[in-house]
Design an enzyme around this catalytic site. Structure first.
Site, PDB file in Angstrom:
ATOM      1  N   HIS A   1      -3.022  -0.868  -0.346  1.00 41.21           N
ATOM      2  CA  HIS A   1      -3.468   0.092   0.495  1.00 41.21           C
ATOM      3  C   HIS A   1      -2.850   1.599   0.080  1.00 41.21           C
ATOM      4  O   HIS A   1      -3.220   2.654   0.754  1.00 41.21           O
ATOM      5  CB  HIS A   1      -3.199  -0.281   1.958  1.00 41.21           C
ATOM      6  CG  HIS A   1      -3.755  -1.582   2.577  1.00 41.21           C
ATOM      7  ND1 HIS A   1      -3.074  -2.639   2.415  1.00 41.21           N
ATOM      8  CD2 HIS A   1      -4.741  -1.523   3.177  1.00 41.21           C
ATOM      9  CE1 HIS A   1      -3.882  -3.471   2.906  1.00 41.21           C
ATOM     10  NE2 HIS A   1      -4.836  -2.984   3.509  1.00 41.21           N
ATOM     11  N   CYS A   2      -1.712   1.563  -0.532  1.00 42.10           N
ATOM     12  CA  CYS A   2      -0.982   2.855  -0.507  1.00 42.10           C
ATOM     13  C   CYS A   2      -0.854   3.458  -1.839  1.00 42.10           C
ATOM     14  O   CYS A   2      -1.137   4.769  -1.948  1.00 42.10           O
ATOM     15  CB  CYS A   2       0.487   2.629  -0.267  1.00 42.10           C
ATOM     16  SG  CYS A   2       0.820   1.805   1.453  1.00 42.10           S
ATOM     17  N   ILE A   3      -0.776   2.791  -2.877  1.00 39.32           N
ATOM     18  CA  ILE A   3      -0.699   3.284  -4.240  1.00 39.32           C
ATOM     19  C   ILE A   3      -1.786   3.757  -4.716  1.00 39.32           C
ATOM     20  O   ILE A   3      -1.776   4.939  -5.394  1.00 39.32           O
ATOM     21  CB  ILE A   3      -0.200   1.980  -5.190  1.00 39.32           C
ATOM     22  CG1 ILE A   3       1.196   1.412  -4.823  1.00 39.32           C
ATOM     23  CG2 ILE A   3      -0.113   2.614  -6.790  1.00 39.32           C
ATOM     24  CD1 ILE A   3       1.535   0.364  -5.727  1.00 39.32           C
TER      25      ILE A   3
ATOM     26  N   VAL B   1      -3.819   5.497  -2.915  1.00 32.98           N
ATOM     27  CA  VAL B   1      -4.115   6.862  -2.100  1.00 32.98           C
ATOM     28  C   VAL B   1      -3.039   8.113  -2.092  1.00 32.98           C
ATOM     29  O   VAL B   1      -3.084   9.089  -2.326  1.00 32.98           O
ATOM     30  CB  VAL B   1      -4.184   6.203  -0.612  1.00 32.98           C
ATOM     31  CG1 VAL B   1      -4.417   7.655   0.243  1.00 32.98           C
ATOM     32  CG2 VAL B   1      -5.660   5.542  -0.689  1.00 32.98           C
ATOM     33  N   ASP B   2      -1.484   7.450  -2.256  1.00 38.41           N
ATOM     34  CA  ASP B   2      -0.492   8.318  -1.916  1.00 38.41           C
ATOM     35  C   ASP B   2      -0.367   9.582  -2.879  1.00 38.41           C
ATOM     36  O   ASP B   2       0.032  10.559  -2.509  1.00 38.41           O
ATOM     37  CB  ASP B   2       0.789   7.341  -1.808  1.00 38.41           C
ATOM     38  CG  ASP B   2       0.728   6.652  -0.617  1.00 38.41           C
ATOM     39  OD1 ASP B   2      -0.170   6.715   0.309  1.00 38.41           O
ATOM     40  OD2 ASP B   2       1.665   5.769  -0.690  1.00 38.41           O
TER      41      ASP B   2
END
Length: 468
Positions: free
Chosen positions: A423-425, A427-428
């Protein structure tokens, strides 16, 4: 001829339309200096033993010192701003003067009005008052929007774990947080708007990998964890944790619609419910989100930081499916809007997390969270690019990485794959790149790593096609 200096012989001093001359025949000694004409002293009704009701009068220094010495001799209880508390109806109330908001150094105490009776409206329209007796550890009277009830202050209720916790968003971040807080002894309300997910969680089903369904069902049966979809339940909460998604828009810009909606819900709960509240943002976002997005939304609703609410940022560090590093044993970063906000956040999280790491500001915590994920993303891009090179050179990239991993220092193995997941890598890095453009800075290294990772599915598809 002698100089006619300030207040010298012959000087004329005007006061309230009347001229007063200092005699020229007498040297200007201390006794001959002008003194204000005596005026009639009006009797003042004293509150406690220190402050009068006259909002413009401050007691002389000598009287303040005498009162302080008297309190020390009697060993009386004090509130956080060192104003004497007095007994009234079984509760200890503050004897502060009417009309001024007097904040202590800790920011927990707002002495806005003199003691009022039960059911009476607070003198400051729309402003609640929470009086703390930190030293005496006695119940204090909590006045809010015209009603009074006996309870503890927010710091004490966090330590005793009687504070009610509201978690906005029960995703892979919010649900584990709600479970840990409930297991630590806090009464917890989990707010989830998606009806299907809410029904599954309320039935005791653990929807995420690595979660203990039996533990979840036990907390639900004991009543320590409540699942709901009505935001009005947040009004009775003392702590609000915002755990909502932060996706990208179609143009790969930050989409903070969920954060803004959750912040408005928190502001409504503060405005219409119990005060003060601790509001903590856990969603990953660019540096400045807490101060530049959440704070203005709350202030725009007429509530004040460090009086009606305390604001902090504490990024989630959840690794779904990882049974070794969980929420309770992973160090918890936190940064508050100021010292009192960070103190409250630290008290809350230290109740169920083994180690808290306090930083100087929310921006530092926000940047640290992005660095953690960008570090992984950039290194994955590096090893993916080496994989493509090794394929052309006829080398086994996995053997190369295992060989390099034998070095006991200065190397950390990363493994290639068909792109970025989770979910993060993915997008961030784009959140930080977008924010950097505000400062006329191009994050070329980060953007290049994103380009490499985005192209990996095409490379893997080519390998599969060639193998067939």
């Amino acid at each position: 001829m002698p100089s006619r200096g300030l207040f010298g012989p012959g000087s004329i001093i005007s006061h309230a339309g009347t001229s007063h001359a200092i005699p020229t025949s007498v040297s200007p000694g201390r006794e001959t200096l002008f003194r204000r004409p005596p005026r009639e002293e009006k009797p003042r009704e004293m509150v406690g033993n220190m402050f009068p009701r006259d909002r413009f009068h401050f007691p002389p220094v000598a009287r303040m010192r005498a009162a302080r010495a008297d309190r020390k001799r009697r060993g009386g209880a004090h509130c956080a701003c060192r104003v004497v508390l007095r007994e009234e109806g079984g509760a200890r109330t503050c004897g502060a003067r009417r009309g001024a908001i007097k904040l202590s150094t800790c920011g927990f105490h707002a002495a806005a009005v003199p003691p009022i009776g039960k059911g009476q409206q607070c003198g400051q329209k729309g402003v609640g008052e929470r009086v703390l007796a930190r030293r005496s550890r006695v119940p204090v009277e909590v006045r809010h929007r015209g009603k009074a009830e006996v309870g503890m202050g927010l710091p004490e209720s966090l330590v005793s774990r009687e504070a009610r916790v509201g978690v906005i968003g029960l995703g892979y971040v919010g649900l584990p947080l709600a479970v840990e807080a409930a297991a630590a002894g806090f009464p917890v309300l989990g707010l989830e708007k998606e009806e299907g997910k809410r029904a599954r969680i309320a039935s005791g089903e653990a929807p995420y990998e690595g979660m203990d369904g039996g533990r979840l069902r036990g907390l639900l049966e004991e009543g320590r964890l409540e699942i709901g979809g009505d935001r009005e339940g947040l009004r009775e909460c003392d702590v609000l944790c915002i755990c909502v998604p932060t996706p990208l828009s179609r143009t790969r810009d930050p989409d903070l619609a969920y954060v803004e909606e959750a912040a408005r819900e928190a502001g409504e709960a503060i405005l219409l419910g119990r005060r003060p509240k601790l509001v903590v943002l856990e969603s990953t976002s660019y540096p400045g989100t807490t101060r530049q997005v959440v704070l203005p939304l709350l202030e725009g609703m007429g509530i004040r930081p460090c009086v009606d609410f305390h604001l902090a940022y504490s990024p989630e560090r959840v690794d779904p499916g990882n049974t070794r590093w969980r929420l309770d044993n992973t160090p918890k970063l936190l940064g508050g809007l100021d010292g009192c906000c960070a103190d409250l956040a630290e008290r809350f999280y230290s109740s169920f997390v083994e180690r808290t790491v306090r930083v100087s500001s929310p921006e530092v915590a926000e940047m640290a969270k992005l660095l953690e994920n960008i570090f992984r993303g950039v290194n994955i891009a590096l090893v993916n690019e080496l994989w493509m090179l090794c394929d052309r050179m006829g080398l086994d990239v996995w053997e190369v990485i295992e060989a390099a991993s034998t070095k006991p220092f200065g190397f950390m193995p990363f493994w290639p794959g068909p792109g970025l997941g989770g979910h993060c890598i993915p997008v961030d890095p784009f959140y930080l790149s977008w924010k950097a453009r505000e400062y006329d800075f191009q994050t070329e290294f980060i953007e290049l790593a994103g380009k490499v990772n985005v192209n990996m599915p095409y490379f893997v598809t080519g390998l599969v096609t060639r193998a067939l």
